[in-house]
Design a protein around this motif. Structure first.
Motif, PDB file in Angstrom:
ATOM      1  N   GLN A 175      -6.217  -4.138   0.991  1.00  0.00           N
ATOM      2  CA  GLN A 175      -5.530  -3.233   0.072  1.00  0.00           C
ATOM      3  C   GLN A 175      -6.094  -1.823   0.214  1.00  0.00           C
ATOM      4  N   VAL A 176      -5.215  -0.853   0.193  1.00  0.00           N
ATOM      5  CA  VAL A 176      -5.604   0.552   0.261  1.00  0.00           C
ATOM      6  C   VAL A 176      -5.053   1.259  -0.968  1.00  0.00           C
ATOM      7  N   MET A 177      -5.924   1.973  -1.664  1.00  0.00           N
ATOM      8  CA  MET A 177      -5.528   2.732  -2.850  1.00  0.00           C
ATOM      9  C   MET A 177      -6.072   4.148  -2.730  1.00  0.00           C
ATOM     10  N   LEU A 211     -12.068   5.386 -12.224  1.00  0.00           N
ATOM     11  CA  LEU A 211     -10.834   4.966 -11.580  1.00  0.00           C
ATOM     12  C   LEU A 211     -10.743   3.442 -11.654  1.00  0.00           C
ATOM     13  N   ASP A 212      -9.552   2.947 -11.956  1.00  0.00           N
ATOM     14  CA  ASP A 212      -9.331   1.513 -12.100  1.00  0.00           C
ATOM     15  C   ASP A 212      -8.568   0.981 -10.890  1.00  0.00           C
ATOM     16  N   LEU A 213      -9.117  -0.055 -10.268  1.00  0.00           N
ATOM     17  CA  LEU A 213      -8.534  -0.679  -9.090  1.00  0.00           C
ATOM     18  C   LEU A 213      -8.135  -2.109  -9.436  1.00  0.00           C
ATOM     19  N   PHE A 214      -7.034  -2.579  -8.832  1.00  0.00           N
ATOM     20  CA  PHE A 214      -6.509  -3.893  -9.204  1.00  0.00           C
ATOM     21  C   PHE A 214      -6.246  -4.741  -7.964  1.00  0.00           C
ATOM     22  N   THR A 215      -6.469  -6.031  -8.134  1.00  0.00           N
ATOM     23  CA  THR A 215      -6.180  -6.985  -7.076  1.00  0.00           C
ATOM     24  C   THR A 215      -5.770  -8.302  -7.717  1.00  0.00           C
ATOM     25  N   GLY A 267      -0.098   1.657  -4.993  1.00  0.00           N
ATOM     26  CA  GLY A 267       0.936   0.650  -5.129  1.00  0.00           C
ATOM     27  C   GLY A 267       0.517  -0.501  -6.019  1.00  0.00           C
ATOM     28  N   TYR A 268      -0.751  -0.532  -6.432  1.00  0.00           N
ATOM     29  CA  TYR A 268      -1.278  -1.628  -7.231  1.00  0.00           C
ATOM     30  C   TYR A 268      -1.674  -1.113  -8.606  1.00  0.00           C
ATOM     31  N   SER A 269      -1.355  -1.868  -9.623  1.00  0.00           N
ATOM     32  CA  SER A 269      -1.651  -1.482 -10.996  1.00  0.00           C
ATOM     33  C   SER A 269      -1.850  -2.743 -11.806  1.00  0.00           C
ATOM     34  N   ASP A 270      -2.182  -2.562 -13.069  1.00  0.00           N
ATOM     35  CA  ASP A 270      -2.292  -3.705 -13.964  1.00  0.00           C
ATOM     36  C   ASP A 270      -0.930  -4.389 -14.016  1.00  0.00           C
ATOM     37  N   THR A 271      -0.887  -5.674 -13.665  1.00  0.00           N
ATOM     38  CA  THR A 271       0.385  -6.373 -13.462  1.00  0.00           C
ATOM     39  C   THR A 271       0.459  -7.611 -14.349  1.00  0.00           C
ATOM     40  N   PHE A 272       1.611  -7.799 -14.968  1.00  0.00           N
ATOM     41  CA  PHE A 272       1.858  -8.919 -15.871  1.00  0.00           C
ATOM     42  C   PHE A 272       3.101  -9.674 -15.397  1.00  0.00           C
ATOM     43  N   ASN A 293       0.838  -1.193   0.000  1.00  0.00           N
ATOM     44  CA  ASN A 293       0.000   0.000   0.000  1.00  0.00           C
ATOM     45  C   ASN A 293       0.877   1.249   0.000  1.00  0.00           C
ATOM     46  N   ILE A 294       0.348   2.328  -0.567  1.00  0.00           N
ATOM     47  CA  ILE A 294       1.010   3.625  -0.537  1.00  0.00           C
ATOM     48  C   ILE A 294       0.362   4.462   0.554  1.00  0.00           C
ATOM     49  N   THR A 295       1.170   5.133   1.357  1.00  0.00           N
ATOM     50  CA  THR A 295       0.638   5.899   2.480  1.00  0.00           C
ATOM     51  C   THR A 295      -0.228   7.048   1.991  1.00  0.00           C
TER      52      THR A 295
END
Length: 364
Positions: free
Chosen positions: A226-228, A243-247, A156-161, A147-149
């Motif tokens: 998760q905190v965004m 807004l796009d959220l990822f998990t 801290g979370y984004s589309d991840t490959f 998480n980002i403060t």
């Protein structure tokens, strides 16, 4: 003495020996110094292992990315998909060598490594998250994002490959090209009403997903909260938001709980809402769309007006109302009094949009 021929003969021998022995040694010393000055050893971002020096025997290249399920395939550049790439080599499950790249690097997407002959595991991760420590990749079974403060903003979370591969190094140069696989599920949060000027941040807390994934299985591996946090600007005032959220789903499919807060410049909560039962799936978008910025939802005219409707038949000016036998039965209908309470429920009702097959959309 200088005219003595016996003096020149010893001096000639000394000069000949210096020319044959000392000068070549000096030449070798100068050559070594020049070679050392020109050869630059490059260390990876962790400062632990030497990365490519231009003479590596293993070349790894990111060639493409898995498209979103149901989405139209279009030609995009590497930097449009992610801004950070991580190449990690493991030996017997332990990290041996890692190279980290960011958008703008001259060799972004390709790495050249020097490895001894043997068997290794290679993990490549691409994302656009912020934070210098994202992700932690000590072992392949737990690739951890953080998480980002609140003070830092961002996510801290984004589309991840990723791609995880076994690699055997022998006498020849090994070159491999990879199409990275998406590890994340997306929740797209859309407000159909405009953002008020006083709202400066949206804060999301998601439960039920994972902030880390296992490279062996591609699934989330921890039960995370998760905190965004998304910073908003004056350009967003008076406009709907997307807004796009990822998990990382812990199973093939899963359900999330999400709490959303709109904050002002002093981080006071202006609006707040909770959602439950949000279905997610790897490589699939789940969209939530609806009104969010409602200051006084209970005072909406449509809400308090509903319970007043049963009083209409009871108006004494209508002489025919008592003679109608169906009127007394109307208050006995169990669903009638429950209707006004529906907008107050914090849980959304999800309706699948049949126009979308693979990419699923939901409304609240």
């Amino acid at each position: 003495m200088f005219n003595n021929p016996f003096f020149y003969k010893p001096m000639t021998n000394i000069i000949r020996r210096l020319t044959m022995n000392v000068l070549p040694l000096c030449g070798m010393t100068v050559a070594c110094l020049l070679t050392a000055a020109c050869e630059k050893v490059v260390f990876d971002d962790d400062g632990q292992q030497p990365a490519s020096t231009g003479r590596g025997n293993v070349v790894l290249t990111v060639a493409d990315f898995e498209p979103m399920k149901g989405g139209m395939r279009s030609s995009v550049s590497l930097t449009e998909v992610c801004s950070r790439l991580h190449f990690v080599v493991y030996s017997n499950g332990d990290r041996l060598k890692s190279v980290h790249q960011k958008k703008g690097d001259a060799v972004f997407g390709t790495v050249e490594l020097s490895l001894e002959a043997g068997d290794y595991e290679v993990l490549i991760v691409g994302h656009s998250g912020t934070g210098t420590a994202n992700p932690t990749m000590t072992h392949p079974e737990k690739v951890q994002f953080s998480n980002i403060t609140m003070s830092g903003g961002g996510t801290g979370y984004s589309d991840t490959f990723y791609y995880f591969d076994n690699l055997t190094v022998g006498d020849r140069t090994e070159s491999r090209s990879y199409t990275l696989r998406r590890a994340t599920a997306m929740v797209r949060f859309v407000t159909t009403d405009a953002k008020p000027d006083k709202v400066r941040r949206l804060w999301f807390q998601i439960k039920g997903g994972s902030g880390a994934f296992d490279a062996y299985t591609g699934l989330g591996c921890v039960n995370s909260t998760q905190v965004m946090v998304f910073d908003l600007s004056a350009e967003d005032d008076g406009r709907p938001l997307q807004l796009d959220l990822f998990t990382f789903p812990r199973e093939t499919t899963g359900l999330l709980e999400m709490q959303v807060r709109a904050l002002d410049a002093n981080e006071n909560i202006v609006y707040e809402r909770a959602f439950k039962g949000i279905p997610v799936e790897r490589n699939v978008i789940s969209q939530l769309a609806g009104t969010f910025f409602i200051a006084d939802a209970p005072e909406d005219p449509t809400v308090p007006g509903t319970p007043d409707d049963p009083e209409t038949p009871g108006t004494p000016d209508d002489p025919e109302t008592p003679d109608t036998p169906e009127v007394p039965d109307t208050p006995d209908t169990p669903g009638t009094p429950d209707t006004p309470s529906t907008p107050d429920s914090p849980s959304p009702t999800f309706v699948v949009d049949t126009d979308w097959t693979a990419t699923r959309y939901y409304t609240f």
